[in-house]
Design a protein around this motif. Structure first.
Motif, short mmCIF file in Angstrom:
data_model
loop_
_atom_site.label_atom_id
_atom_site.label_comp_id
_atom_site.label_asym_id
_atom_site.label_seq_id
_atom_site.Cartn_x
_atom_site.Cartn_y
_atom_site.Cartn_z
N GLY A 1 -11.73 12.33 -7.79
CA GLY A 1 -10.63 12.10 -6.86
C GLY A 1 -10.56 10.67 -6.37
O GLY A 1 -11.26 9.78 -6.85
N LEU A 2 -9.67 10.47 -5.39
CA LEU A 2 -9.44 9.17 -4.77
C LEU A 2 -10.20 9.15 -3.44
O LEU A 2 -10.02 10.04 -2.61
N TYR A 3 -11.05 8.13 -3.23
CA TYR A 3 -11.91 8.08 -2.06
C TYR A 3 -11.78 6.75 -1.31
O TYR A 3 -11.80 5.69 -1.94
N PRO A 4 -11.66 6.80 0.02
CA PRO A 4 -11.65 5.56 0.81
C PRO A 4 -13.06 5.01 0.92
O PRO A 4 -14.04 5.76 0.97
N ILE A 5 -13.20 3.68 0.93
CA ILE A 5 -14.49 3.05 1.14
C ILE A 5 -14.38 2.03 2.26
O ILE A 5 -13.32 1.46 2.50
N GLU A 6 -15.46 1.82 2.97
CA GLU A 6 -15.51 0.85 4.06
C GLU A 6 -16.74 -0.02 3.89
O GLU A 6 -17.83 0.47 3.60
N GLY A 7 -16.57 -1.33 4.07
CA GLY A 7 -17.70 -2.24 3.93
C GLY A 7 -18.17 -2.32 2.48
O GLY A 7 -17.47 -1.92 1.54
N ARG A 8 -19.38 -2.83 2.28
CA ARG A 8 -19.91 -2.95 0.92
C ARG A 8 -20.31 -1.58 0.39
O ARG A 8 -21.03 -0.83 1.05
N THR A 9 -19.86 -1.26 -0.81
CA THR A 9 -20.16 0.02 -1.45
C THR A 9 -20.71 -0.23 -2.84
O THR A 9 -20.07 -0.90 -3.65
N GLY A 10 -21.89 0.30 -3.12
CA GLY A 10 -22.48 0.16 -4.44
C GLY A 10 -22.07 1.31 -5.34
O GLY A 10 -21.47 2.31 -4.90
N LEU A 11 -22.40 1.20 -6.62
CA LEU A 11 -22.04 2.23 -7.59
C LEU A 11 -22.70 3.56 -7.25
O LEU A 11 -22.08 4.62 -7.39
N LEU A 12 -23.95 3.53 -6.81
CA LEU A 12 -24.63 4.78 -6.44
C LEU A 12 -23.87 5.53 -5.36
O LEU A 12 -23.66 6.74 -5.45
N GLN A 13 -23.44 4.82 -4.33
CA GLN A 13 -22.74 5.46 -3.23
C GLN A 13 -21.35 5.92 -3.67
O GLN A 13 -20.86 6.96 -3.22
N ALA A 14 -20.71 5.16 -4.57
CA ALA A 14 -19.39 5.55 -5.06
C ALA A 14 -19.45 6.89 -5.79
O ALA A 14 -18.61 7.76 -5.59
N VAL A 15 -20.47 7.06 -6.63
CA VAL A 15 -20.64 8.33 -7.34
C VAL A 15 -20.98 9.44 -6.35
O VAL A 15 -20.54 10.59 -6.50
#
Length: 236
Positions: free
Chosen positions: A139-153
């Motif tokens: 899906g489509l997810y909002p992110i805030e601040g620095r986001t790494g690949l691990l956290q994105a998954v």
């Protein structure tokens, strides 16, 4: 209150260990993996380097001019906000500080002497990524601040049981050109590779075969493990 049992100590030890390792379980161990992802910390608030995007909501304060200030200014699809006196002002792609300067400059041209303008990002709707492929909740997810690949998954509740952790593709628009790179999530988890930063607008695809299907066959050879992004042949 009674003393904690051995089972309690064992459970707490597992949860604490998973939290430290950021996903220590294997893909076959779904319950522990899900618990590890649930314990990952939330991302920090919007930083000073955040770039305003369409659909964001801004607060615009003009010192000593409450009639010109706006509490909930929504950025249009064209990247504008509508201001009293000066009309539409382009703010998409600017930081909050840069947007403040643009608004102050326009007000100062004809209406106010040395206006003091402050822009706050109240809602960063535009800061989103797409997570697709072999994950539990694409899906489509909002992110805030620095986001790494691990956290994105992790936002997509982690890889599915059949996911190949060595084949994670990030697709990114760079100066209007679609580019991609492949990463090894397993190596990142083990500390053998750096956790790359994911940027707003990125698409993360778990599984190389799924990436090829989504990208319509344009995905050929990709750099891996943090190498530079390369342009996809279909966009050249």
């Amino acid at each position: 209150m009674g003393r904690p049992t051995d089972r309690t100590h064992q459970t707490l030890g597992i949860l604490f260990g998973c939290a430290l390792l950021g996903g220590c379980a294997t893909v076959e161990d779904a319950p522990r993996e899900a618990a590890a992802y649930a314990l990952m910390p939330a991302a920090p608030a919007v930083g000073m380097d955040y770039r305003i995007a369409p659909d964001d909501v801004l607060r615009v304060q003009i010192y000593h001019e409450p009639g010109l200030s706006l509490e909930d200014a929504e950025v249009t699809a064209a990247g504008m906000i509508r201001m009293p006196l000066i009309g539409d002002v382009p703010v998409a792609g600017l930081s909050a500080g840069e947007a403040s300067d643009v608004i102050a400059g326009r007000l100062g041209e004809r209406y106010l002497v040395s206006p003091q303008v402050t822009v706050f990002v109240k809602k960063a709707v535009g800061r989103r990524i797409t997570v697709d492929g072999e994950v539990r909740e694409p899906g489509l997810y909002p992110i805030e601040g620095r986001t790494g690949l691990l956290q994105a998954v992790a936002l997509a509740k982690g890889p599915s049981r059949l996911a190949s952790l060595k084949q994670i593709v990030i697709v990114r628009q760079v100066q209007g050109q679609r580019q991609a790179a492949k990463f090894d999530l397993d190596a990142i988890r083990k500390g053998e590779a750096a956790d790359p930063e994911v940027l707003p607008g990125d698409t993360i695809i778990v599984g190389l075969s799924r990436a090829k299907a989504i990208l319509g066959g344009t995905l050929l050879a990709l750099p891996a493990l943090g190498a530079a992004f390369i342009a996809l042949d279909g966009d050249r």
